[in-house]
Design an enzyme around this catalytic site. Sequence first.
Site, PDB file in Angstrom:
ATOM      1  N   ASP A 285      40.364 140.506   4.493  1.00 15.51           N
ATOM      2  CA  ASP A 285      40.656 141.939   4.433  1.00 15.51           C
ATOM      3  C   ASP A 285      39.405 142.707   4.824  1.00 15.51           C
ATOM      4  OD1 ASP A 285      43.150 141.202   3.437  1.00 15.51           O
ATOM      5  OD2 ASP A 285      42.400 141.172   1.382  1.00 15.51           O
TER       6      ASP A 285
ATOM      7  N   ASP B 288      54.890 142.834  -2.082  1.00 13.58           N
ATOM      8  CA  ASP B 288      53.739 143.017  -2.969  1.00 13.58           C
ATOM      9  C   ASP B 288      54.258 143.285  -4.377  1.00 13.58           C
ATOM     10  OD1 ASP B 288      52.330 142.793  -0.649  1.00 13.58           O
ATOM     11  OD2 ASP B 288      51.526 144.831  -0.652  1.00 13.58           O
TER      12      ASP B 288
END
Length: 239
Positions: free
Chosen positions: A129, A8
Site C-alpha cells: 500500500d 472489506d
Amino acid sequence: MILIPAIDIKDGQVVRLFQGDFGKQTDYDPYPLMAAKRWCSMGAQWLHLVDLDGAKNGVMSNKEHIVYIAEKTHASVQVGGGIRDKQTVEDLIKAGVKRVALGTKAIEDHKFLKDMLDLYGEKICVSLDCANGFVTDHGWVSVTDIKAVDLAREFESLGLRWMVHTDIARDGALEGPNFEQLQTMLNTVKKINLIASGGIATIEDVRRLASMKGLAAAITGKAIYEGKLDFKKALEALA
C-alpha cells in the site's frame, strides 16, 4: 486480466473507507456472505477480503466471516488484514483460502515473509500500500520512508510471485487508478504477478488496466457498491 470484487469487513459488516481513513467509513452490507454471493452470482472468479479491524489492530477480528465465505462460495478467496503470524496463515489456508495477503508483517519482517514463501509458495501475496510512491503500514495509518519499487525488488528476490499494489490516495476516491505508478511497478518487477487496487470508477478504467501488459488482475470496491460500475458488464468488457 481478472477483475476482483473487494469485500472489506469491519465489525462484521461490509464497509468502505475513503483513502484508508477509519474516520471516513461508509456501510454497505451487514452480511459479508450475502455480498460475496452477490458478486459470485455475477461471475466473480476471485474475492478480495480484508479484515479492516485486523489491519488496524494487528489481530484478525473477522476471521469467522472470512472462513465462512471461503467455505460457502465457489470463488477463490484472497485475504488480508492483520495476518502477522504463521498459525493464522496456516489456519486460513487449511480453511480453503487460496491466497493470503501479508502487509505490515511482510514489510517489517522479511525473514517471516521468506519462511511463508518457502512453505506456501504462490499462496502467499504481499499487499503493498503506497502514498506518493512510499510504502504505508499498520492499516495505512503510517507512511514509511521506504520506496515501493525498492521493496518490490527485494520481495521479488525472496521469491514473491503475487503482489497487490494500492495507491491509497486513489482508494475510494473514484478518480481512476494511478496508471503511472502501476506502469512504474510493472517495469520494475518481472516475476511478480501484479494486482492493481484503488481508484477504479468506470468500464474505461477497467479496459485501460486490461491493456497494461503484465497486469494480472485488478480489485474494485466502492464503484461496484455504489452502482457507478456495473460489475457484470465490466466482466463482459474483459471477455
